[in-house]
Design a protein around this motif. Structure first.
Motif: not given
Length: 294
Positions: A1-8
């Motif tokens: 993936m080109s960018a990390p996954l993000r969790l809030m």
């Protein structure tokens, strides 16, 4: 993936992030996921729940103490964290007791949600964790946390709403914590009883009809190997968590054996996913994670 996954993860008070979903966050951090905890209040009106910490100097400086505890827990979990700037509403002793003026739970939803919308647009989470519409338990701040989380999920991607709070970003999935289910506590109770360990859960299970489960568990994240991290983060909140109390009564190794997951209800999804899930990011693929609006 080109960018990390993000969790809030959106929580009402310092310590909530460690008692709900902490092992899940630690698991995803180990996989390179960016994690941000948004804490709606400073816990200013929280009681000291650990009798070992009932000291005048702590009571006089409870706001600063709880901020320092939050910083320790944040470091243990290896997550980022932001306070949303509202004041703890306290937990009324009876339903007729008025909440204090200016507290979080008395704010108009759009006022209370504005800092969270700004945080969503800045952090750009793909997944948001929060409480159900009963707050997980009926604390006024927990109920308001659900309201602002749902509002932010629905509004952050709309360019016509909350103008001036950043470029629109649409999260893809919204989950409710489901850690306190009858099924889980019956399994732990049975395992403790079979091993000759005194279980405190019997009376609670017997009264379970008083608090029926409203939402089904759709998603179980296997994260037992991070229960130690969770426990260390909990103990960092020394004023709020008694190391000899409820959270630690069931041996960690038994929890890892009997119930090695943290559980959730998928409340909203803008991506296709197949239930039941074992991953909060199920259905979020490489081609979708850069999407900023619905």
């Amino acid at each position: 993936m080109s960018a990390p996954l993000r969790l809030m993860a959106v929580h009402a008070h310092p310590d909530d992030e460690s008692s709900k979903g902490a092992a899940t966050m630690a698991l995803y951090r180990s996989q390179g996921v960016d994690v941000l905890v948004c804490t709606c209040t400073g816990g200013e009106r929280g009681s000291i729940l650990n009798p070992k910490m009932e000291r005048p100097d702590i009571l006089e400086n409870i706001t600063e103490v709880r901020r320092l505890e939050m910083e320790k827990a944040r470091e243990i979990l290896d997550v980022d964290q932001q306070f949303m700037g509202f004041v703890d509403s306290g937990l009324p002793e009876d339903e007729n007791e008025a909440l204090p003026d200016g507290c979080f739970a008395l704010q108009p939803v759009e006022v209370a949600a504005a800092p969270l919308v700004a945080a969503v647009r800045a952090f750009k989470p793909h997944v948001i964790l929060t409480y159900d519409d009963d707050g997980g338990y009926p604390h006024p701040d927990h109920i308001m946390t659900n309201k602002v989380s749902v509002e932010a999920f629905e509004a952050a991607g709309d360019p016509d709403r909350y103008i001036g709070l950043g470029e629109p970003w649409q999260p893809l999935k919204l989950y409710y914590h489901m850690g306190f289910t009858r099924e889980r506590f019956e399994a732990l109770h049975q395992a403790m009883t079979e091993r000759g360990i005194g279980s405190p859960y019997g009376d609670w299970i017997a009264r379970w009809e008083d608090r029926p489960q409203k939402w089904e568990v759709t998603t179980r994240v296997r994260c037992g190997e991070y229960f130690e991290t969770r426990d260390l983060a909990l103990m960092a909140h020394a004023t709020q968590v008694d190391p000899d109390g409820f959270f630690f009564v069931c041996p960690r190794e038994l929890q890892q054996e009997v119930w090695p997951t943290e559980d959730y209800h998928l409340a909203r999804s803008l991506v296709d996913t197949e239930l039941p899930e074992d991953d909060l990011f199920a259905g979020i693929h490489a081609g979708e994670i850069t999407r900023a609006t619905a």
